[in-house]
Design a protein around this motif. Structure first.
Motif: not given
Ligand SMILES: [Mg+2]
Ligand SMILES: Nc1ncnc2c1ncn2[C@@H]1O[C@H](COP(=O)(O)OP(=O)(O)O)[C@@H](O)[C@H]1O
Lengths: 288, 250
Positions: B42, B171-172
């Motif tokens: 991240s 991000d994911e």
């Molecule tokens: Mg993360």
């Protein structure tokens, strides 16, 4: 095993009924105040109460039209002070101080301390303060002074609810705004604050409900007035002060009107509280 | 090549979260960044749109070049930069009490576009590209938060696309979604890369293998391996990559 279970059930029931009993006692004052004011006030409320001016001592009849209008004006003036400053303080505390903005540390701590102090200061002290800084220099009581006193009293409520509500907006919502290429202030105004406008407005309504019954700070700011007042720099009547004046008088007819005024005040404040429920009720549609 | 980082370092106060990461992203590709939790995935992508610096005490070292220009250069305005590099977050985060329409339009509106017709067409375009148009075209005035989780995430994709970024960071984006919604978004990505260059963080290696052209493996703030996804998963060059993809840690 069974005996132990039964013992536990009994304790549960005992605990529950003890608490219910305590809760019942706690609401007795509320119910009796409401009931008593209703009983005394209801018979005295008439159309005349809302539309007529106070009569001179000795004459029966008359109403509190000027006091009702005065309270409306004072609340309006209070809102002009309390809403913007309360919002600004709440937004600053949540978005800059709590967010750890550089340079907001000391000023932020001072503002938070100030708001907390203000919330705990007796309202009569705020009235005294306004008396000293506004009434004395201008040499007369005024609606302005009364509105300012009530407005100052609104600030901590508005600031705190705003701060708490904004803090509930997740950090990643703010980041999504920044990631769209929006400057920080636009994210705060158009996404964070605008998105919380509904609950924030309930905080404002509650603050209004709180100050609309304040009497002490009005005694030496707005003072009171037996007549209509269109001039904001002149003393102005208000419902709580009028109730007080009439209640401490020796006249039966004035007592009756004081009860009627008390009932109107209670109903007004309660309906503001109900209004907050309506505001918060999800309507299934976006926006305001 | 549209975007690259050179020797990128990132700190949170005194803690160093990235220790010199160099990666290159080619236009119209999907690059996956994988690695165990806390390895700096991240943090890395948040340096690419200068969101990292919004965290108090955070700073960076090294360079990030977008179309050859250093995005940390003194003349670059991070606000304008972020219109070129969009982002989708782990949890779907539609703006509170905003309609579906406004969620997509807000970036344009606040960016200065006022014309209704232009807004309408851009909102429709974004929602179509995000494969959401058919599902929401009749409820554009409903709150964004009233959609299902998967729809909300596609709404967030549409919102990011509306300002026409050249790179999309994710991000994911599927880690909070059910398998069916995840599959829809994975499908969408292969379409999406015709429009934007995608950098996607995932801790799901199967996902990386399914959707990405290239994969980067990060470990404790360091880049361990970067290459074609097929090669990285079949013949990893580094022992640590091999043990990670075979599930020996992480
Ligand atoms: Mg993360
Ligand atoms: N806001 C923060 N403040 C301090 N340290 C942080 C913060 N965010 C992340 N970190 C640290 O930076 C490292 C990398 O975190 P992150 O990039 O979130 O990892 P990942 O996304 O790969 O799980 C971790 O050690 C984490 O504890």
């Amino acid at each position: 095993m069974i005996a132990e279970q039964r013992g536990r059930t009994i304790k549960n029931v005992l605990m529950c009924s003890a608490l219910a009993f305590a809760a019942l006692i706690a609401i007795i004052p509320l119910v009796s105040v409401f009931g008593y004011v209703f009983l005394r006030g209801f018979s005295s409320i008439s159309v005349e109460f809302f539309t007529s001016m106070p009569r001179p001592v000795g004459e029966t009849g008359g109403g509190m039209a000027n006091a009702l209008a005065g309270t409306g004006i004072l609340i309006g003036l209070a809102g002009l002070v309390g809403i913007p400053w309360g919002l600004a303080a709440g937004i600053y505390l949540s978005e800059y101080v709590a967010a750890g903005e550089k340079g907001a540390g000391l000023g932020g701590a001072a503002i938070r301390f100030g708001i907390d102090m203000l919330a705990s200061i007796p309202s009569i002290i705020v009235g005294l303060f306004v008396y000293v800084v506004v009434v004395m220099p201008f040499k007369h009581f005024s609606a302005w002074a009364g509105g300012l006193a009530l407005g100052i009293l609104m600030i901590p409520t508005v600031a705190r609810t705003t701060e708490e509500l904004l803090k509930m907006v997740p950090v990643h919502v703010r980041e999504a705004g920044l990631a769209l290429g929006l400057p920080r202030w636009k994210v705060i105004v158009y996404i964070v604050v605008k998105g919380s406008l509904r609950p924030i407005s309930t905080g404002i309504v509650l603050a209004i409900a709180r100050v609309s019954g304040e009497t002490a700070p009005l005694l030496f700011t707005a003072f009171g007035n037996q007549y209509w007042s269109h001039d904001l720099s002149a003393p102005i009547a208000s419902l709580p002060v009028q109730i007080y004046t009439y209640a401490v008088s020796p006249f039966d007819d004035w007592h009756r009107q004081a009860w009627a005024g008390a009932l109107v005040l209670i109903l007004f404040v309660s309906s503001l509280n109900l209004l907050t429920r309506v505001i918060l009720k999800p309507s299934g549609r976006a926006g305001a | 090549m549209i975007l690259k980082s050179e020797n990128l370092e990132a700190w949170f106060g005194e803690a160093k979260a990235l220790k010199g990461v160099g990666l290159e992203f080619e236009s119209n590709t999907v690059t996956a960044i994988i690695g165990p939790s806390g390895c700096g995935k991240s943090t890395y992508i948040r340096c690419l749109n200068r969101l990292h610096e919004e965290t108090p005490g955070a700073r960076i070292g090294g360079r990030v070049l977008l179309q050859g220009r250093d995005i940390y250069g003194p003349e670059v305005d991070p606000v304008l930069l972020r219109r070129q590099i969009g982002m989708v977050f782990q949890k779907p985060n539609p703006f509170p009490s905003m309609s579906v329409y406004d969620n997509v339009a807000v970036g344009l509106k606040l960016g200065g576009i006022r014309k209704k017709r232009e807004l309408d067409s851009r909102v429709e375009w974004s929602l179509r590209v995000a494969a959401l148009w058919d599902e929401v075209k009749d409820k554009l005035d409903r709150p964004g938060t009233s959609l299902s989780g998967g729809q909300q995430q596609r709404l967030c994709i549409a919102r990011a696309l509306a300002v026409k970024p050249v790179v999309l960071l994710m991000d994911e984006p599927t880690s909070a979604l059910d398998p069916i919604s995840t599959a829809r978004i994975e499908e969408l990505l292969t379409e999406l890369k015709k429009t934007v260059t995608i950098v996607i963080v995932t801790h799901n290696m199967q996902q990386s293998a399914r959707i990405s052209d290239k994969t980067a493996f990060l470990l404790m703030g360091e880049l361990v391996e970067f290459g074609e996804t097929s090669a990285l998963f079949t013949t990893p060059k580094d022992k640590r990559t091999e043990s990670y993809i075979t599930g020996r840690f992480g």
